[in-house]
Write a protein that holds these residues in place. Structure first.
Motif, PDB file in Angstrom:
ATOM      1  N   ILE A   1      30.547 -20.179  15.493  1.00  0.00           N
ATOM      2  CA  ILE A   1      31.899 -19.744  15.108  1.00  0.00           C
ATOM      3  C   ILE A   1      31.868 -18.866  13.857  1.00  0.00           C
ATOM      4  CG2 ILE A   1      34.194 -20.535  14.419  1.00  0.00           C
ATOM      5  CD1 ILE A   1      33.718 -23.007  16.206  1.00  0.00           C
ATOM      6  N   PRO A   2      31.284 -19.325  12.747  1.00  0.00           N
ATOM      7  CA  PRO A   2      31.219 -18.420  11.593  1.00  0.00           C
ATOM      8  C   PRO A   2      30.270 -17.252  11.817  1.00  0.00           C
ATOM      9  CG  PRO A   2      30.072 -20.478  11.120  1.00  0.00           C
ATOM     10  CD  PRO A   2      30.789 -20.674  12.413  1.00  0.00           C
ATOM     11  N   ARG A   3      29.205 -17.463  12.576  1.00  0.00           N
ATOM     12  CA  ARG A   3      28.252 -16.380  12.839  1.00  0.00           C
ATOM     13  C   ARG A   3      28.917 -15.226  13.581  1.00  0.00           C
ATOM     14  NH1 ARG A   3      23.848 -20.384  15.512  1.00  0.00           N
ATOM     15  NH2 ARG A   3      23.108 -21.454  13.617  1.00  0.00           N
ATOM     16  N   LEU A   4      29.855 -15.544  14.447  1.00  0.00           N
ATOM     17  CA  LEU A   4      30.528 -14.517  15.250  1.00  0.00           C
ATOM     18  C   LEU A   4      31.587 -13.752  14.465  1.00  0.00           C
ATOM     19  CD1 LEU A   4      30.903 -16.542  18.561  1.00  0.00           C
ATOM     20  CD2 LEU A   4      29.643 -14.396  18.318  1.00  0.00           C
ATOM     21  N   GLY A   5      31.958 -14.262  13.302  1.00  0.00           N
ATOM     22  CA  GLY A   5      32.930 -13.554  12.486  1.00  0.00           C
ATOM     23  C   GLY A   5      34.327 -14.102  12.542  1.00  0.00           C
ATOM     24  N   VAL A   6      34.498 -15.324  13.038  1.00  0.00           N
ATOM     25  CA  VAL A   6      35.822 -15.952  12.995  1.00  0.00           C
ATOM     26  C   VAL A   6      36.218 -16.134  11.536  1.00  0.00           C
ATOM     27  CG1 VAL A   6      37.128 -18.041  13.545  1.00  0.00           C
ATOM     28  CG2 VAL A   6      35.534 -17.091  15.224  1.00  0.00           C
ATOM     29  N   ASP A   7      37.442 -15.782  11.203  1.00  0.00           N
ATOM     30  CA  ASP A   7      37.930 -15.884   9.829  1.00  0.00           C
ATOM     31  C   ASP A   7      38.601 -17.222   9.544  1.00  0.00           C
ATOM     32  OD1 ASP A   7      37.373 -13.083   8.932  1.00  0.00           O
ATOM     33  OD2 ASP A   7      38.753 -12.620  10.570  1.00  0.00           O
ATOM     34  N   VAL A   8      39.347 -17.724  10.533  1.00  0.00           N
ATOM     35  CA  VAL A   8      40.104 -18.968  10.362  1.00  0.00           C
ATOM     36  C   VAL A   8      39.974 -19.788  11.637  1.00  0.00           C
ATOM     37  CG1 VAL A   8      42.350 -19.995   9.885  1.00  0.00           C
ATOM     38  CG2 VAL A   8      41.762 -17.800   8.854  1.00  0.00           C
ATOM     39  N   LEU A   9      39.728 -21.089  11.467  1.00  0.00           N
ATOM     40  CA  LEU A   9      39.574 -22.005  12.599  1.00  0.00           C
ATOM     41  C   LEU A   9      40.521 -23.182  12.447  1.00  0.00           C
ATOM     42  CD1 LEU A   9      37.980 -23.395  15.019  1.00  0.00           C
ATOM     43  CD2 LEU A   9      36.454 -24.314  13.234  1.00  0.00           C
ATOM     44  N   SER A  10      41.183 -23.542  13.543  1.00  0.00           N
ATOM     45  CA  SER A  10      41.916 -24.807  13.615  1.00  0.00           C
ATOM     46  C   SER A  10      40.972 -25.819  14.258  1.00  0.00           C
ATOM     47  CB  SER A  10      43.185 -24.662  14.453  1.00  0.00           C
ATOM     48  OG  SER A  10      44.039 -23.674  13.914  1.00  0.00           O
ATOM     49  N   PHE A  11      40.497 -26.771  13.479  1.00  0.00           N
ATOM     50  CA  PHE A  11      39.487 -27.742  13.905  1.00  0.00           C
ATOM     51  C   PHE A  11      40.200 -29.010  14.349  1.00  0.00           C
ATOM     52  CE2 PHE A  11      36.337 -31.044  13.334  1.00  0.00           C
ATOM     53  CZ  PHE A  11      35.095 -30.446  13.527  1.00  0.00           C
ATOM     54  N   GLY A  12      40.129 -29.297  15.649  1.00  0.00           N
ATOM     55  CA  GLY A  12      40.954 -30.347  16.231  1.00  0.00           C
ATOM     56  C   GLY A  12      40.503 -31.757  15.932  1.00  0.00           C
ATOM     57  N   GLY A  13      41.477 -32.613  15.620  1.00  0.00           N
ATOM     58  CA  GLY A  13      41.213 -34.026  15.422  1.00  0.00           C
ATOM     59  C   GLY A  13      42.032 -34.913  16.340  1.00  0.00           C
ATOM     60  N   ALA A  14      43.300 -34.574  16.566  1.00  0.00           N
ATOM     61  CA  ALA A  14      44.189 -35.461  17.319  1.00  0.00           C
ATOM     62  C   ALA A  14      43.694 -35.692  18.733  1.00  0.00           C
ATOM     63  CB  ALA A  14      45.604 -34.895  17.331  1.00  0.00           C
ATOM     64  N   LYS A  15      43.354 -34.614  19.443  1.00  0.00           N
ATOM     65  CA  LYS A  15      42.923 -34.758  20.831  1.00  0.00           C
ATOM     66  C   LYS A  15      41.531 -35.390  20.931  1.00  0.00           C
ATOM     67  CE  LYS A  15      45.785 -31.054  22.770  1.00  0.00           C
ATOM     68  NZ  LYS A  15      46.712 -30.995  21.632  1.00  0.00           N
ATOM     69  N   ALA A  16      40.795 -35.398  19.823  1.00  0.00           N
ATOM     70  CA  ALA A  16      39.461 -35.986  19.811  1.00  0.00           C
ATOM     71  C   ALA A  16      39.489 -37.473  19.513  1.00  0.00           C
ATOM     72  CB  ALA A  16      38.583 -35.271  18.782  1.00  0.00           C
ATOM     73  N   GLY A  17      40.671 -38.005  19.140  1.00  0.00           N
ATOM     74  CA  GLY A  17      40.777 -39.441  18.908  1.00  0.00           C
ATOM     75  C   GLY A  17      41.336 -39.825  17.562  1.00  0.00           C
ATOM     76  N   ALA A  18      41.793 -38.855  16.770  1.00  0.00           N
ATOM     77  CA  ALA A  18      42.455 -39.176  15.507  1.00  0.00           C
ATOM     78  C   ALA A  18      43.944 -39.397  15.768  1.00  0.00           C
ATOM     79  CB  ALA A  18      42.227 -38.056  14.495  1.00  0.00           C
ATOM     80  N   HIS A  19      44.746 -39.415  14.721  1.00  0.00           N
ATOM     81  CA  HIS A  19      46.190 -39.538  14.945  1.00  0.00           C
ATOM     82  C   HIS A  19      46.808 -38.151  14.859  1.00  0.00           C
ATOM     83  CE1 HIS A  19      45.733 -39.465  10.709  1.00  0.00           C
ATOM     84  NE2 HIS A  19      46.675 -40.295  10.332  1.00  0.00           N
ATOM     85  N   CYS A  20      47.204 -37.682  13.680  1.00  0.00           N
ATOM     86  CA  CYS A  20      47.904 -36.404  13.611  1.00  0.00           C
ATOM     87  C   CYS A  20      47.142 -35.367  12.799  1.00  0.00           C
ATOM     88  CB  CYS A  20      49.291 -36.607  13.002  1.00  0.00           C
ATOM     89  SG  CYS A  20      49.255 -37.313  11.335  1.00  0.00           S
TER      90      CYS A  20
END
Length: 338
Positions: free
Chosen positions: A188-207
């Motif tokens: 992701i950073p190698r490709l040049g993405v500037d901003v990432l939304s890193f998911g937690g809720a769908k992975a098993g967190a709450h909000c």
């Protein structure tokens, strides 16, 4: 009504996430995210991505996406995204709200992946004073249709966008499922993405979702921006703790791998035992099925919550909590609809 397959938002917290929340709740700690729990969770995200990025925790993927995009486009500019992307279809104009007028330009493409020719056509549009020119590209990994971009596919989208001067955002609400399917998050950073939304809720967190900013030039007064947007948690450790639990335990990835496996089991059963066909390849934790409206309605009437997507197919979503018995039960019910 059974909500097992309605969404990966319908399940509760994974045990490791809940345990981490309980642990973080004990005693006293610094407020507003300046605590050890938040710092450890942020460090694990940086380790996962192999990047020295700024990390902030927010309450929703919509906030992470919209605030991230507002950093990349001005009010008189627009964001290029797949027309079925969450930012286009399910966030009630939040990018425009947080971006004070930022527009969205939807692009076509199979299974939620942006068509490369359509991207080039959009990049080649002349800039005129009567419409919003694109200033950013938003890609979704995995896509709204469960497809997983390869490193090469992303590179072919990101490189021309960067050459055209666009910033790049990635919606990673289901990034864990993409990683479990073989995608390397360090790309992701190698490709040049500037901003990432890193998911937690769908992975098993709450909000909790993480706003990850690779281009630190974008972080000027980021905490002021988040405070104004209502995204600064006073008890920050309790927001970040479930993400920490998922990452420390490895459940962020193993839970996604389990969800992907259950989706494949469901897809195999539908293909092998029912008259219905799959609408999209199954590459992560979602299964899309072509079925008549009458069959869909009968399935709902039988007590199974599932939703028709914008292409007309019916979506089934597996999660860290999906079990084989439930998958087999659903397959049997779908088979009975013939």
């Amino acid at each position: 009504m059974r909500f097992d397959f309605g969404s990966d938002n319908t399940t509760g917290m994974a045990p490791s996430a809940l345990q981490a929340l309980v642990a973080a709740n004990a005693g006293f700690a610094r407020a507003y995210g300046a605590d050890e729990t938040s710092a450890r969770a942020a460090d694990l995200i940086r380790q996962t991505l192999d990047a020295d990025a700024e990390v902030r925790f927010v309450f929703s993927g919509t906030a992470a996406n919209a605030i991230g995009l507002s950093m990349l486009a001005r009010p008189y500019e627009a964001v290029l995204a797949h027309h079925a992307a969450h930012v286009c279809t399910d966030e009630t104009g939040a990018p425009g709200f947080f971006g004070q007028g930022v527009g969205l330009i939807g692009l076509p493409g199979y299974s939620g992946k942006i068509d490369l020719a359509a991207l080039y056509a959009a990049l080649e549009e002349p800039v005129v004073g009567h419409r919003q020119p694109p200033a950013a590209l938003s890609v979704t990994q995995t896509t709204e249709y469960g497809a997983v971009y390869s490193e090469e596919e992303l590179r072919h989208l990101i490189e021309p966008s960067k050459r055209a001067g666009l910033g790049v955002h990635m919606d990673g609400a289901r990034l864990a499922n993409a990683v479990a399917a073989g995608f390397d998050p360090k790309d992701i950073p190698r490709l040049g993405v500037d901003v990432l939304s890193f998911g937690g809720a769908k992975a098993g967190a709450h909000c909790v979702e993480a706003l990850v900013i690779f281009d630190k030039r974008l972080t000027r007064r980021i905490d002021n921006r988040l405070k104004q947007a209502g995204q600064t948690a006073s008890k920050g450790r309790l927001l970040a703790a479930p993400m920490l639990g998922l990452l420390e335990s490895g459940d962020w990835l193993t839970g996604a791998a389990h969800a992907n496996l259950m989706a494949q089991r469901l897809a195999d059963g539908i293909e092998g035992r029912t008259p219905f066909v799959l609408a999209h390849p199954v590459e992560s934790n979602t299964v899309f099925v072509r079925m008549p409206d009458e069959a869909h309605q009968a399935l709902n009437a039988a007590g199974w919550a599932c939703y028709q997507f914008d292409d007309g197919s019916v979506r089934f979503v597996c999660s860290w909590a999906t079990d084989e018995a439930s998958v087999d039960e659903l397959i049997a019910v779908v088979a009975s609809l013939d």
